[in-house]
Design an enzyme around this catalytic site. Structure first.
Site, PDB file in Angstrom:
ATOM      1  CD  GLN A   9       2.897  -5.993   6.631  1.00 22.35           C
ATOM      2  OE1 GLN A   9       2.695  -6.230   5.451  1.00 22.35           O
ATOM      3  NE2 GLN A   9       2.782  -6.895   7.562  1.00 22.35           N
ATOM      4  CB  SER A  87       5.989  -3.456   0.065  1.00 20.18           C
ATOM      5  OG  SER A  87       5.401  -4.740   0.099  1.00 20.18           O
ATOM      6  NE  ARG A 112       0.634  -6.563  -1.711  1.00 23.71           N
ATOM      7  CZ  ARG A 112       1.561  -6.137  -0.866  1.00 23.71           C
ATOM      8  NH1 ARG A 112       1.229  -5.808   0.369  1.00 23.71           N
ATOM      9  NH2 ARG A 112       2.822  -6.032  -1.256  1.00 23.71           N
ATOM     10  CG  HIS A 193       8.458  -8.365  -1.126  1.00 22.38           C
ATOM     11  ND1 HIS A 193       7.653  -7.999  -2.186  1.00 22.38           N
ATOM     12  CD2 HIS A 193       8.097  -7.590  -0.071  1.00 22.38           C
ATOM     13  CE1 HIS A 193       6.852  -7.023  -1.785  1.00 22.38           C
ATOM     14  NE2 HIS A 193       7.091  -6.772  -0.509  1.00 22.38           N
ATOM     15  CD  GLN A 241       4.040  -4.762  -4.463  1.00 24.29           C
ATOM     16  OE1 GLN A 241       3.171  -5.416  -3.889  1.00 24.29           O
ATOM     17  NE2 GLN A 241       4.177  -3.469  -4.289  1.00 24.29           N
TER      18      GLN A 241
END
Length: 288
Positions: A9, A87, A112, A193, A241
Site C-alpha cells: 500500500q 506488507s 485482509r 501494523h 503480519q
C-alpha cells in the site's frame, strides 16, 4: 542471483496495470467474479477515488503485482532465487513461490483489506533521520505508549502507527528534534501494523484456516521474522503480519548476506527500489 520484491500500500496510482489487463483476460475475469467489480475500471478510472481506500487498494495492488510478475517471468523465462514483499506485497511473494494460486491470494487479500479498513480513526507517519532504537526511546521517554513502530523501512526511515491524535502528538514532538530531517504523515485511514489491528488479526486468523497452502517453491522472506517462511507456520505468520512491524531493513540485510544479489521491484512504482538503495548505502558505510 536475483530477488524479486513486491510493493504494498502506498504504491498504488491511477492507471497502474493498464498495459497488462488485456493480456491476462482470463485472470481478470476471475478477479472480477471474486470481487464483484471491475479491477480494470478501478485502476484506470478510479471511480469515487476508491483506489486509495484500503478495501480496494489491496486487491488492486495484488492483481497488478501478479500480472506484472507473470509478464516478467514469461519474458525472463526464469524464476527468481528469492522473493519478498512489503506488507500486502508479501502475498505476491507467496503467489510467486506457488504457496497458493491466484484466486486464493485474491480472496485472502480482499478479506485482509476489508478487516483492516474497518479499524478507523488511526494514523501513520514516517520519521526520517532517526533509527529504530532512537524512535522507540523517544516514544518511551515522552510516554507515547499507544504509538507503535509499524515499519522499519530503511535504517533512518521509521514508520509509527497509532490513534490519529496520538500520531499528531508524536509527529509534533519528532519535528522538534534536531536529528529528524522530516516527519511525513501517511495517507492511510488505519493504524496498520500496530496493536490496534489485534481484532482484525484474530478474525483473519480464523479465515486463513479455511484455505490450503503449499510449501513455497522458492524462499519467501517474511516481514515479521526477516527470514524465510516455514510451511508449518505460514498461516500464523500471515496473521501476525497484520499487527506486527514490517522488518524491511532486516529482511534486505538478510538477503544481502546471501552473496551477490540483484533486486528487482515487480509492480507499480519504485518505492522499494529507493529503500533498498538506502539500506545498501548504509551497510556500505557501516563496513568501512
Amino acid at each position: 542471483m536475483i530477488t524479486y520484491v513486491f510493493p504494498g500500500q502506498g504504491s498504488q496510482k491511477q492507471g497502474m496495470g493498464s498495459e497488462l489487463f488485456d493480456e491476462f483476460k482470463e485472470l481478470m475475469a476471475q478477479a472480477d467474479e471474486i470481487l464483484g467489480y471491475s479491477i480494470k475500471r478501478l485502476c484506470i478510472e478510479n471511480p469515487y477515488s476508491n483506489l486509495n481506500k484500503t478495501q480496494f487498494t489491496q486487491p488492486a495492488l495484488y492483481v497488478v503485482n501478479v500480472l506484472s510478475y507473470l509478464k516478467k517471468i514469461r519474458e525472463a523465462e526464469a524464476k527468481p532465487d528469492f522473493v519478498a514483499g512489503h506488507s500486502l506485497g508479501e502475498y505476491n511473494a507467496l503467489f510467486a513461490a506457488e504457496a497458493f494460486d491466484f484466486e486464493t491470494g485474491l480472496k485472502l487479500v480482499r478479506k485482509r483489506g476489508e478487516l483492516m479498513s474497518m479499524v478507523s480513526n488511526g494514523g501513520m507517519a514516517a520519521v526520517m533521520g532517526l533509527n529504530e532504537e532512537q524512535v522507540a526511546s523517544a516514544l518511551n521517554q515522552y510516554d507515547l505508549h499507544n504509538v507503535d513502530i509499524a515499519n522499519v523501512n530503511a535504517p533512518y526511515q521509521i514508520v509509527i502507527s497509532g490513534r490519529k491524535d496520538d500520531i499528531e502528538k508524536a509527529a509534533s514532538l519528532f519535528e522538534t528534534m534536531t536529528e529528524v530531517t522530516m516527519v511525513l504523515p501517511l495517507n492511510v485511514s488505519g493504524a496498520f501494523h500496530s496493536k490496534y489491528m489485534n481484532k482484525a488479526k484474530e478474525e483473519f486468523e480464523q479465515f486463513l484456516h479455511t484455505f490450503h497452502f503449499s510449501p513455497p517453491s522458492i524462499p519467501v522472506i517474511s516481514n515479521v521474522y526477516a527470514k524465510p517462511y516455514t510451511y508449518e507456520l505460514m498461516k500464523q505468520t500471515l496473521a501476525d503480519q497484520i499487527n506486527h512491524s514490517v522488518k524491511w531493513t532486516e529482511s534486505i540485510n538478510y538477503l544481502m548476506k546471501k552473496g551477490q544479489l540483484e533486486f528487482e521491484e515487480i509492480g507499480p512504482g519504485n518505492i522499494l527500489t529507493g529503500l533498498i538503495h538506502r539500506i545498501k548505502k548504509d551497510a556500505e558505510a557501516m563496513s568501512r
